[in-house]
Write an enzyme that holds these catalytic residues in place. Structure first.
Site, PDB file in Angstrom:
ATOM      1  N   ASP A 143       3.360   5.865  -6.765  1.00  0.00           N
ATOM      2  CA  ASP A 143       4.144   5.870  -5.721  1.00  0.00           C
ATOM      3  C   ASP A 143       5.491   5.860  -6.418  1.00  0.00           C
ATOM      4  OD1 ASP A 143       2.840   5.984  -3.696  1.00  0.00           O
ATOM      5  OD2 ASP A 143       2.085   3.772  -3.467  1.00  0.00           O
ATOM      6  N   HIS A 187       0.803  -1.005  -0.117  1.00  0.00           N
ATOM      7  CA  HIS A 187      -0.296   0.065  -0.003  1.00  0.00           C
ATOM      8  C   HIS A 187       0.871   1.195   0.170  1.00  0.00           C
ATOM      9  CE1 HIS A 187      -3.495   2.481   0.675  1.00  0.00           C
ATOM     10  NE2 HIS A 187      -3.683   2.074   1.839  1.00  0.00           N
ATOM     11  N   HIS A 238      -1.527  -2.060  -9.945  1.00  0.00           N
ATOM     12  CA  HIS A 238      -2.637  -1.302  -9.022  1.00  0.00           C
ATOM     13  C   HIS A 238      -3.752  -2.433  -9.116  1.00  0.00           C
ATOM     14  CE1 HIS A 238      -5.227   1.289  -6.861  1.00  0.00           C
ATOM     15  NE2 HIS A 238      -4.207   1.997  -6.806  1.00  0.00           N
TER      16      HIS A 238
HETATM   17  N1  CMC Z   1       5.737  -6.936 -10.369  1.00  0.00           N
HETATM   18  C1  CMC Z   1       5.377  -7.952 -10.908  1.00  0.00           C
HETATM   19  N2  CMC Z   1       4.482  -8.714 -10.991  1.00  0.00           N
HETATM   20  C2  CMC Z   1       3.242  -8.113 -10.525  1.00  0.00           C
HETATM   21  C3  CMC Z   1       3.274  -6.861  -9.695  1.00  0.00           C
HETATM   22  C4  CMC Z   1       4.659  -6.356  -9.580  1.00  0.00           C
HETATM   23  N3  CMC Z   1       4.537  -4.966  -9.343  1.00  0.00           N
HETATM   24  N4  CMC Z   1       1.876  -6.606  -9.392  1.00  0.00           N
HETATM   25  C5  CMC Z   1       1.299  -7.561  -9.941  1.00  0.00           C
HETATM   26  N5  CMC Z   1       1.888  -8.240 -10.624  1.00  0.00           N
HETATM   27  C6  CMC Z   1       1.382  -9.597 -11.163  1.00  0.00           C
HETATM   28  C7  CMC Z   1       1.179 -10.721 -10.239  1.00  0.00           C
HETATM   29  O1  CMC Z   1       2.194 -11.690  -9.721  1.00  0.00           O
HETATM   30  C8  CMC Z   1       0.108 -11.354 -10.910  1.00  0.00           C
HETATM   31  O2  CMC Z   1       0.457 -12.269 -11.724  1.00  0.00           O
HETATM   32  P1  CMC Z   1      -0.366 -13.752 -12.200  1.00  0.00           P
HETATM   33  O3  CMC Z   1      -1.736 -13.320 -12.895  1.00  0.00           O
HETATM   34  O4  CMC Z   1       0.591 -14.432 -13.159  1.00  0.00           O
HETATM   35  O5  CMC Z   1      -0.493 -14.287 -10.883  1.00  0.00           O
HETATM   36  C9  CMC Z   1      -0.790 -10.074 -11.594  1.00  0.00           C
HETATM   37  O6  CMC Z   1       0.227  -9.364 -11.695  1.00  0.00           O
HETATM   38  C10 CMC Z   1      -1.792  -9.705 -10.808  1.00  0.00           C
HETATM   39  O7  CMC Z   1      -1.263  -9.298  -9.558  1.00  0.00           O
HETATM   40  P2  CMC Z   1      -2.083  -9.271  -8.047  1.00  0.00           P
HETATM   41  O8  CMC Z   1      -1.062  -9.406  -6.977  1.00  0.00           O
HETATM   42  O9  CMC Z   1      -3.205 -10.350  -8.083  1.00  0.00           O
HETATM   43  O10 CMC Z   1      -2.880  -8.013  -8.250  1.00  0.00           O
HETATM   44  P3  CMC Z   1      -3.384  -7.052  -6.871  1.00  0.00           P
HETATM   45  O11 CMC Z   1      -4.493  -6.382  -7.287  1.00  0.00           O
HETATM   46  O12 CMC Z   1      -3.890  -8.064  -5.864  1.00  0.00           O
HETATM   47  O13 CMC Z   1      -2.183  -6.277  -6.483  1.00  0.00           O
HETATM   48  C11 CMC Z   1      -0.659  -4.594  -5.978  1.00  0.00           C
HETATM   49  C12 CMC Z   1      -1.970  -4.966  -6.613  1.00  0.00           C
HETATM   50  C13 CMC Z   1      -0.586  -3.036  -5.912  1.00  0.00           C
HETATM   51  C14 CMC Z   1      -0.675  -4.942  -4.681  1.00  0.00           C
HETATM   52  C15 CMC Z   1       0.526  -5.117  -6.900  1.00  0.00           C
HETATM   53  O14 CMC Z   1       0.221  -4.641  -8.269  1.00  0.00           O
HETATM   54  C16 CMC Z   1       1.510  -5.014  -6.154  1.00  0.00           C
HETATM   55  O15 CMC Z   1       2.072  -5.711  -5.328  1.00  0.00           O
HETATM   56  N6  CMC Z   1       2.461  -3.860  -6.682  1.00  0.00           N
HETATM   57  C17 CMC Z   1       3.749  -3.522  -5.966  1.00  0.00           C
HETATM   58  C18 CMC Z   1       3.378  -2.840  -4.777  1.00  0.00           C
HETATM   59  C19 CMC Z   1       3.008  -1.226  -5.095  1.00  0.00           C
HETATM   60  O16 CMC Z   1       3.654  -0.525  -6.086  1.00  0.00           O
HETATM   61  N7  CMC Z   1       2.020  -0.825  -4.533  1.00  0.00           N
HETATM   62  C20 CMC Z   1       1.371   0.709  -4.569  1.00  0.00           C
HETATM   63  C21 CMC Z   1      -0.012   0.534  -5.099  1.00  0.00           C
HETATM   64  S1  CMC Z   1      -0.344   2.367  -5.792  1.00  0.00           S
HETATM   65  C22 CMC Z   1      -0.488   3.055  -4.099  1.00  0.00           C
HETATM   66  C23 CMC Z   1      -1.807   2.849  -3.274  1.00  0.00           C
HETATM   67  O17 CMC Z   1      -2.821   2.901  -3.792  1.00  0.00           O
HETATM   68  O18 CMC Z   1      -1.652   2.410  -2.106  1.00  0.00           O
END
Ligand code: CMC
Length: 433
Positions: free
Chosen positions: A367, A268, A309
């Site tokens: 971010d 987050h 995201h």
């Molecule tokens: N790097 C590599 N792979 C990724 C990333 C990433 N940053 N983010 C998502 N993926 C992949 C993930 O492995 C999954 O692959 P598969 O479909 O093959 O299993 C797919 O993309 C979907 O990811 P998810 O984890 O199911 O998506 P989510 O909606 O649960 O997670 C997230 C969203 C923001 C937590 C995630 O993208 C992440 O961990 N990003 C890095 C942390 C980050 O930058 N967070 C800030 C978000 S913006 C600020 C805020 O609003 O808080």
């Protein structure tokens, strides 16, 4: 266009009666199936991570993740970031309308007259280790405000809610800046009310009592944009935390302290700090490929921080604004050739072209760029999430107030799918295996 459904029916494959559920429509966004009465049929839904569940009604912020649109009270974030200051946006979030000139002057004056902290609060800071993370200090100090400002904590009294909201919005920059000063071992700088909200924070961060300090107006405006872009974002993890904690009638300071705790996580608000930590770990443009490979490897927990995201499936509109601001700040400071920024810009370019990130719609998020801007401004990584918390306080208090003003609000109490042992008899210690 096909007619919108007005109800949904759940049928079961064991001939049990089907259940009809009404559909609800908002002013924008997806319709929702109203499942509130399902429990009466002894049926519950399962949705860890709230992937498909609207937990509340709200008229504050709207996101269209497909279109990459973010609206505060109906106004596009691009227009607010261009034309408003942070206090105007905070007023909008709290009251539903942009302030007119008189309302803006009055609001600014009220906030300015609450920026100081109770003198005893400085003792709370002094109880922490010098190397305590600013977020740990903020959680503690904001929580402790309920021991200082308890004269207006009746959450069901609208006037009390406004007083507490003003106190939080006014004092949070002082708390964030002091958590940094405490790390440094420098004297706490008191607020200067002739400065605007962003300049005041920068002054409390970087000034010392020994010298005059004038914040750079271009950097102060960039900082103001960071605050506006982070002010609210619908029902994200920390906002939902604030609502859940507040739903029990908990006081505003306890509720916001819980929001700060939730924001701290690297998935987050902690992502901006984690992004810069990651860039430092990568260290050199020559190692980018190695880290991109790791990010794509399912057996490696490494993720490219600052990318992806939950809601945006196209470019996060905040990221687009921040990207522009980022280039302006790097120009102003002549930092385009700085190795860390070169590395960040190269990483951005590679990820935007890489099939893995393109096909999964993983764009740089706000971010990624805000971390770069703050680093360029001389703000240490450990303060990035604290600044996010300072900005998000505006949204948290608006959402917390909206929930408490709603006569229908209930304590948040999710159900569970139990997977543990069923009932069994107690075994005395001597007979246990
Ligand atoms: N790097 C590599 N792979 C990724 C990333 C990433 N940053 N983010 C998502 N993926 C992949 C993930 O492995 C999954 O692959 P598969 O479909 O093959 O299993 C797919 O993309 C979907 O990811 P998810 O984890 O199911 O998506 P989510 O909606 O649960 O997670 C997230 C969203 C923001 C937590 C995630 O993208 C992440 O961990 N990003 C890095 C942390 C980050 O930058 N967070 C800030 C978000 S913006 C600020 C805020 O609003 O808080």
């Amino acid at each position: 266009m096909s007619k919108k459904p007005t109800k949904a029916t759940i049928t079961f494959d064991n001939d049990a009666n089907s259940i009809e559920l009404p559909m609800l429509s908002g002013t924008a966004g997806n319709d929702v199936i109203d499942i509130r009465n399902l429990g009466k049929h002894s049926v519950f839904t399962y949705d860890p991570g709230f992937m498909s569940t609207a937990a509340c009604q709200s008229n504050i912020t709207f996101i269209d993740g497909e279109k990459g649109q973010l609206l505060y009270r109906g106004y596009p974030i691009e227009q607010l970031a261009e034309h408003c200051d942070f206090l105007e946006v905070s007023y909008l979030l709290m009251h539903g309308e942009l302030p007119n000139a008189t309302q803006k002057t009055e609001f600014t004056s009220v906030i300015n007259s609450h920026t100081m902290l109770h003198d005893q609060l400085s003792n709370i800071f002094r109880g922490f280790r010098r190397d305590a993370h600013p977020m740990a200090v903020m959680i503690g100090v904001v929580g402790s405000m309920s021991a200082f400002y308890f004269d207006a904590m009746d959450v069901y009294n609208p006037q009390h809610r406004i007083i507490s909201a003003h106190r939080l919005l006014a004092k949070i920059p002082t708390i964030a800046a002091w958590s940094y000063k405490y790390n440094l071992g420098q004297p706490f700088m008191h607020p200067k009310n002739k400065l605007n909200y962003a300049e005041n924070f920068i002054h409390m961060m970087f000034a010392t009592p020994c010298e005059e300090y004038t914040p750079n107006p271009i950097l102060a405006r960039a900082f103001e944009k960071i605050l506006i872009l982070h002010a609210d974002h619908e029902q994200n993890a920390s906002t939902s935390t604030v609502r859940l904690v507040g739903s029990s009638g908990a006081n505003p300071f306890a509720s916001i302290a819980a929001g700060i705790a939730s924001l701290w996580g690297p998935a987050h608000g902690g992502a901006n700090e984690a992004t810069l930590d990651m860039l430092e770990e990568i260290g050199d443009v020559s190692r980018i490929d190695e880290f991109i490979k790791r990010a794509k490897d399912k057996s490696d927990s490494f993720r490219l921080m600052g990318f992806g995201h939950r809601v945006y499936r196209s470019m996060d509109p905040r990221a687009a604004i921040m990207q522009k601001t980022c280039y302006e700040v790097l120009d102003e400071l002549g930092l385009h050739d700085d190795p860390m920024f070169k590395l960040a810009l190269k990483l951005e370019q590679i990820a935007l072209e890489d099939d893995y990130f393109v096909s999964k719609k993983l764009y740089p998020n706000v971010d990624f760029y805000s971390g770069i801007v703050m680093r360029a401004m001389g703000i240490p990584n450990s303060m990035f999430t604290a600044i996010f918390a300072l900005a998000r306080t505006a949204g948290w208090i608006a959402q917390w107030s909206e929930m408490n003003a709603d006569p229908e609000h209930k304590i948040g109490r999710p159900r569970q799918l139990y997977t543990g042992e069923t009932r069994r008899e107690f075994v005395p210690i001597g007979k246990r295996k």
